[in-house]
Design a protein around this motif. Structure first.
Motif, PDB file in Angstrom:
ATOM      1  N   SER A  58       0.836  -1.203   0.000  1.00  0.00           N
ATOM      2  CA  SER A  58       0.000   0.000   0.000  1.00  0.00           C
ATOM      3  C   SER A  58       0.869   1.250   0.000  1.00  0.00           C
ATOM      4  CB  SER A  58      -0.920   0.012   1.227  1.00  0.00           C
ATOM      5  OG  SER A  58      -1.857  -1.044   1.171  1.00  0.00           O
ATOM      6  N   THR A  59       1.931   1.233   0.814  1.00  0.00           N
ATOM      7  CA  THR A  59       2.836   2.378   0.869  1.00  0.00           C
ATOM      8  C   THR A  59       3.637   2.520  -0.420  1.00  0.00           C
ATOM      9  OG1 THR A  59       3.048   2.103   3.266  1.00  0.00           O
ATOM     10  CG2 THR A  59       4.724   3.430   2.173  1.00  0.00           C
ATOM     11  N   GLU A  60       4.106   1.384  -0.947  1.00  0.00           N
ATOM     12  CA  GLU A  60       4.931   1.432  -2.158  1.00  0.00           C
ATOM     13  C   GLU A  60       4.166   2.037  -3.328  1.00  0.00           C
ATOM     14  OE1 GLU A  60       7.693  -1.524  -4.941  1.00  0.00           O
ATOM     15  OE2 GLU A  60       6.247  -2.384  -3.529  1.00  0.00           O
ATOM     16  N   PHE A  61       2.903   1.647  -3.476  1.00  0.00           N
ATOM     17  CA  PHE A  61       2.118   2.089  -4.630  1.00  0.00           C
ATOM     18  C   PHE A  61       1.236   3.295  -4.329  1.00  0.00           C
ATOM     19  CE2 PHE A  61       2.233  -2.554  -6.241  1.00  0.00           C
ATOM     20  CZ  PHE A  61       3.501  -2.349  -6.755  1.00  0.00           C
ATOM     21  N   MET A  62       1.323   3.820  -3.114  1.00  0.00           N
ATOM     22  CA  MET A  62       0.496   4.967  -2.754  1.00  0.00           C
ATOM     23  C   MET A  62       0.620   6.123  -3.747  1.00  0.00           C
ATOM     24  SD  MET A  62      -1.639   5.946  -0.327  1.00  0.00           S
ATOM     25  CE  MET A  62      -1.205   5.038   1.155  1.00  0.00           C
ATOM     26  N   PRO A  63       1.834   6.472  -4.210  1.00  0.00           N
ATOM     27  CA  PRO A  63       1.937   7.597  -5.145  1.00  0.00           C
ATOM     28  C   PRO A  63       1.234   7.361  -6.479  1.00  0.00           C
ATOM     29  CG  PRO A  63       4.052   7.172  -4.118  1.00  0.00           C
ATOM     30  CD  PRO A  63       3.160   6.022  -3.759  1.00  0.00           C
ATOM     31  N   ILE A  64       0.923   6.110  -6.822  1.00  0.00           N
ATOM     32  CA  ILE A  64       0.241   5.846  -8.093  1.00  0.00           C
ATOM     33  C   ILE A  64      -1.100   6.569  -8.122  1.00  0.00           C
ATOM     34  CG2 ILE A  64      -0.729   4.067  -9.594  1.00  0.00           C
ATOM     35  CD1 ILE A  64       2.267   3.908  -9.420  1.00  0.00           C
ATOM     36  N   GLY A  65      -1.868   6.407  -7.051  1.00  0.00           N
ATOM     37  CA  GLY A  65      -3.185   7.033  -7.003  1.00  0.00           C
ATOM     38  C   GLY A  65      -3.156   8.494  -6.600  1.00  0.00           C
ATOM     39  N   LEU A  66      -1.991   8.981  -6.130  1.00  0.00           N
ATOM     40  CA  LEU A  66      -1.889  10.361  -5.648  1.00  0.00           C
ATOM     41  C   LEU A  66      -0.866  11.175  -6.420  1.00  0.00           C
ATOM     42  CD1 LEU A  66      -1.795   9.486  -1.828  1.00  0.00           C
ATOM     43  CD2 LEU A  66      -3.766  10.361  -3.083  1.00  0.00           C
ATOM     44  N   LEU A  67      -0.390  10.649  -7.544  1.00  0.00           N
ATOM     45  CA  LEU A  67       0.744  11.243  -8.236  1.00  0.00           C
ATOM     46  C   LEU A  67       0.523  12.704  -8.592  1.00  0.00           C
ATOM     47  CD1 LEU A  67       3.414   9.753 -10.043  1.00  0.00           C
ATOM     48  CD2 LEU A  67       2.159  11.201 -11.612  1.00  0.00           C
ATOM     49  N   THR A  68      -0.603  12.996  -9.222  1.00  0.00           N
ATOM     50  CA  THR A  68      -0.847  14.383  -9.639  1.00  0.00           C
ATOM     51  C   THR A  68      -1.021  15.299  -8.435  1.00  0.00           C
ATOM     52  OG1 THR A  68      -3.203  13.824  -9.868  1.00  0.00           O
ATOM     53  CG2 THR A  68      -1.863  13.726 -11.852  1.00  0.00           C
ATOM     54  N   ASP A  69      -1.640  14.811  -7.358  1.00  0.00           N
ATOM     55  CA  ASP A  69      -1.837  15.623  -6.158  1.00  0.00           C
ATOM     56  C   ASP A  69      -0.508  15.936  -5.472  1.00  0.00           C
ATOM     57  OD1 ASP A  69      -4.843  15.422  -6.172  1.00  0.00           O
ATOM     58  OD2 ASP A  69      -4.354  13.312  -5.954  1.00  0.00           O
ATOM     59  N   ILE A  70       0.361  14.912  -5.356  1.00  0.00           N
ATOM     60  CA  ILE A  70       1.666  15.138  -4.728  1.00  0.00           C
ATOM     61  C   ILE A  70       2.514  16.069  -5.587  1.00  0.00           C
ATOM     62  CG2 ILE A  70       3.795  14.017  -3.972  1.00  0.00           C
ATOM     63  CD1 ILE A  70       2.143  11.515  -3.368  1.00  0.00           C
ATOM     64  N   ALA A  71       2.454  15.879  -6.915  1.00  0.00           N
ATOM     65  CA  ALA A  71       3.234  16.730  -7.821  1.00  0.00           C
ATOM     66  C   ALA A  71       2.855  18.199  -7.649  1.00  0.00           C
ATOM     67  CB  ALA A  71       3.014  16.282  -9.269  1.00  0.00           C
ATOM     68  N   ARG A  72       1.562  18.470  -7.570  1.00  0.00           N
ATOM     69  CA  ARG A  72       1.121  19.850  -7.369  1.00  0.00           C
ATOM     70  C   ARG A  72       1.508  20.354  -5.992  1.00  0.00           C
ATOM     71  NH1 ARG A  72      -3.605  18.034 -10.080  1.00  0.00           N
ATOM     72  NH2 ARG A  72      -4.647  17.766  -8.075  1.00  0.00           N
ATOM     73  N   GLY A  73       1.332  19.511  -4.968  1.00  0.00           N
ATOM     74  CA  GLY A  73       1.618  19.928  -3.600  1.00  0.00           C
ATOM     75  C   GLY A  73       3.084  20.232  -3.359  1.00  0.00           C
ATOM     76  N   LEU A  74       3.970  19.498  -4.040  1.00  0.00           N
ATOM     77  CA  LEU A  74       5.411  19.697  -3.833  1.00  0.00           C
ATOM     78  C   LEU A  74       6.062  20.422  -5.007  1.00  0.00           C
ATOM     79  CD1 LEU A  74       6.350  16.246  -2.213  1.00  0.00           C
ATOM     80  CD2 LEU A  74       5.830  18.419  -1.094  1.00  0.00           C
ATOM     81  N   HIS A  75       5.220  20.914  -5.920  1.00  0.00           N
ATOM     82  CA  HIS A  75       5.657  21.812  -7.004  1.00  0.00           C
ATOM     83  C   HIS A  75       6.668  21.151  -7.945  1.00  0.00           C
ATOM     84  CE1 HIS A  75       3.602  24.755  -4.554  1.00  0.00           C
ATOM     85  NE2 HIS A  75       4.438  24.526  -3.542  1.00  0.00           N
ATOM     86  N   VAL A  76       6.337  19.941  -8.424  1.00  0.00           N
ATOM     87  CA  VAL A  76       7.163  19.262  -9.429  1.00  0.00           C
ATOM     88  C   VAL A  76       6.244  18.750 -10.531  1.00  0.00           C
ATOM     89  CG1 VAL A  76       8.973  18.584  -7.809  1.00  0.00           C
ATOM     90  CG2 VAL A  76       7.025  17.062  -8.180  1.00  0.00           C
ATOM     91  N   SER A  77       6.829  18.351 -11.667  1.00  0.00           N
ATOM     92  CA  SER A  77       6.033  17.808 -12.767  1.00  0.00           C
ATOM     93  C   SER A  77       5.618  16.374 -12.477  1.00  0.00           C
ATOM     94  CB  SER A  77       6.842  17.848 -14.064  1.00  0.00           C
ATOM     95  OG  SER A  77       7.905  16.906 -14.009  1.00  0.00           O
ATOM     96  N   ASP A  78       4.641  15.871 -13.240  1.00  0.00           N
ATOM     97  CA  ASP A  78       4.205  14.485 -13.067  1.00  0.00           C
ATOM     98  C   ASP A  78       5.352  13.521 -13.332  1.00  0.00           C
ATOM     99  OD1 ASP A  78       1.708  15.402 -12.464  1.00  0.00           O
ATOM    100  OD2 ASP A  78       0.744  14.734 -14.328  1.00  0.00           O
ATOM    101  N   GLY A  79       6.157  13.825 -14.348  1.00  0.00           N
ATOM    102  CA  GLY A  79       7.291  12.968 -14.658  1.00  0.00           C
ATOM    103  C   GLY A  79       8.303  12.929 -13.522  1.00  0.00           C
ATOM    104  N   THR A  80       8.594  14.085 -12.925  1.00  0.00           N
ATOM    105  CA  THR A  80       9.520  14.132 -11.786  1.00  0.00           C
ATOM    106  C   THR A  80       8.939  13.405 -10.584  1.00  0.00           C
ATOM    107  OG1 THR A  80      10.417  16.252 -12.519  1.00  0.00           O
ATOM    108  CG2 THR A  80      10.781  15.659 -10.220  1.00  0.00           C
ATOM    109  N   ALA A  81       7.643  13.546 -10.377  1.00  0.00           N
ATOM    110  CA  ALA A  81       6.990  12.855  -9.259  1.00  0.00           C
ATOM    111  C   ALA A  81       7.106  11.344  -9.385  1.00  0.00           C
ATOM    112  CB  ALA A  81       5.516  13.265  -9.180  1.00  0.00           C
ATOM    113  N   GLY A  82       7.273  10.845 -10.620  1.00  0.00           N
ATOM    114  CA  GLY A  82       7.459   9.412 -10.828  1.00  0.00           C
ATOM    115  C   GLY A  82       8.709   8.871 -10.154  1.00  0.00           C
ATOM    116  N   LEU A  83       9.645   9.761  -9.758  1.00  0.00           N
ATOM    117  CA  LEU A  83      10.831   9.325  -9.016  1.00  0.00           C
ATOM    118  C   LEU A  83      10.455   8.692  -7.678  1.00  0.00           C
ATOM    119  CD1 LEU A  83      13.234  12.339  -9.667  1.00  0.00           C
ATOM    120  CD2 LEU A  83      13.449  10.019 -10.584  1.00  0.00           C
ATOM    121  N   MET A  84       9.264   8.986  -7.176  1.00  0.00           N
ATOM    122  CA  MET A  84       8.809   8.359  -5.937  1.00  0.00           C
ATOM    123  C   MET A  84       8.653   6.847  -6.103  1.00  0.00           C
ATOM    124  SD  MET A  84       6.011  11.043  -4.389  1.00  0.00           S
ATOM    125  CE  MET A  84       5.022  11.091  -5.889  1.00  0.00           C
TER     126      MET A  84
END
Length: 415
Positions: free
Chosen positions: A44-70
């Motif tokens: 659940s923790t490992e894949f959590m960013p899959i369902g939250l990727l766009t939200d985390i990207a906006r919240g931490l001010h990075v692109s969707d592609g950069t957020a994929g580093l998570m």
């Protein structure tokens, strides 16, 4: 005077021994269950960013592609952590190892929940990488040590079912919580779940001494077996293709299929549910042919990925793609774990450690390739690339794989 039945030692044995065996069996399966719940929390923790990727990207001010580093960074570390930890642990009690990994999982979630910037988030995800590499290396073997030989395959299946259960409940629930309360709440709740898992494991897990210490030389054994070599090669293309697409499943549903947040959450839940069913289907199919089950999973996944680019938009189209993709996802861990068990029956821990490394290298590579493709060419292009990679894996399995079937797997499980 005749002895009463209660004073007859032979009768006592007949009366009390089954009860003791029942209690022992129940305790063993509860312990296996605690490892399965730990798998659920970790995945659940490992894949959590899959369902939250766009939200985390906006919240931490990075692109969707950069957020994929998570997804990429934990995979890179986990690829090295699995083999390194199994060698470093030596004869250390596996109960201690599993509890330490669960504690680290709690810390990772809490740091992610309060991350002030993306760099801190990556530190949290690197901590998770240690958990992932270690847990997948130790958990299956530890679970099989808790039950009789005849039940080893069932115990391993229960632990692997935690993967699908996490996609049924963990990832969709994280996405749902993120929609309602923000993505930080999702990590906080998962951290609380991991804390509960820690309590359960402290209560239920008995001492689990390793069968023997694994040396660095033992890790080379799978590389000398042709079937293991073919399996690891297939894993690189199979899993890289899957995660180049899966990392961006939520943006796919939003941008290509044009779905609202509630519809996306519904389809993510559906994805996990059919994946859970696929896990048990995979167990039945694997008893007949490991190679056939692996090939079926690859062909179904490639179909879903390529279909997503031509089927159109809307909820119905998205549901068709998600259904096929979800069933394939359920087959994947069962098929590939069974493949390695059959390939290296005399060194299962070494085989599992290299399988973990192969998985994580492929996850990291796939997420990185997917991010670059999404940022430069769009999501549909990433789906096409992913489909091609999975088709290459299917070709490898079909032409080079020579699995011996379910009977061999059963024999290796009994050993």
């Amino acid at each position: 005077m005749m002895n009463s039945p209660s004073s007859n030692p032979c009768v006592d044995d007949l009366v009390h021994e089954p009860a003791e065996v029942t209690r022992s069996t129940r305790s063993a399966w509860l312990a296996v269950g605690s490892i399965a719940v730990g798998t659920f929390a970790m995945v659940s923790t490992e894949f959590m960013p899959i369902g939250l990727l766009t939200d985390i990207a906006r919240g931490l001010h990075v692109s969707d592609g950069t957020a994929g580093l998570m997804i990429t960074m934990p995979g890179v570390l986990a690829a090295f952590a699995g083999p390194a930890l199994i060698v470093a642990s030596g004869r250390l009690d596996r109960r201690t190892v599993l509890i330490a990994l669960t504690t680290l999982l709690i810390a990772s979630n809490l740091l992610a929940a309060f991350a002030p910037n993306f760099a801190t988030m990556l530190v949290a995800r690197l901590m998770l990488g240690l958990c992932v590499g270690g847990f997948w290396t130790f958990a299956p073997a530890a679970a099989t040590q808790l039950v009789p030989d005849a039940s080893k395959a069932r115990a391993m299946s229960l632990v692997l079912a935690g993967v699908s259960a996490a996609t049924v409940l963990g990832v969709p629930a994280g996405s749902f919580l993120g929609t309602l309360f923000g993505w930080r709440a999702s990590f906080a709740v998962t951290g609380a779940l991991a804390a509960l898992v820690l309590v359960v494991q402290l209560w239920l897990l008995p001492a689990i001494p390793p069968v023997r210490a694994i040396g660095a030389r033992d890790l080379l054994t799978p590389l000398t077996r042709r079937m293991a070599q073919v399996g690891l090669l297939a894993v690189l293309f199979f899993i890289a293709g899957h995660f180049a697409a899966y990392t961006y499943l939520k943006p796919l549903l939003q941008q290509v299929f044009g779905l609202a947040p509630n519809s996306v959450s519904t389809l993510l839940l559906m994805y996990g549910a059919v994946g859970f069913i696929g896990t048990f289907i995979g167990g039945s199919l694997m008893a007949r042919s490991v190679r056939g089950t692996t090939l079926l999973a690859a062909l179904m996944l490639a179909t879903a990925l390529l279909l997503s680019t031509v089927i159109g938009s809307g909820f119905a189209a998205g549901a068709v793609v998600v259904f096929i993709w979800g069933v394939a996802f359920g087959l994947i861990p069962v098929a590939l774990t069974g493949w390695m068990m059959e390939a290296v029956p005399d060194a299962p821990e070494a085989g599992q450690a290299l399988l973990v490394s192969g998985f994580q290298v492929a996850i990291a590579s796939g997420a990185l390739i997917g991010g670059i493709t999404v940022d430069n060419y769009g999501i549909s292009s990433a789906m096409v690339l992913s489909g091609v990679l999975v088709l290459i894996a299917a070709l490898i399995v079909a032409t080079l794989g020579r699995a011996r079937g379910g009977a061999a797997l059963a024999t290796s499980s009994a050993r």
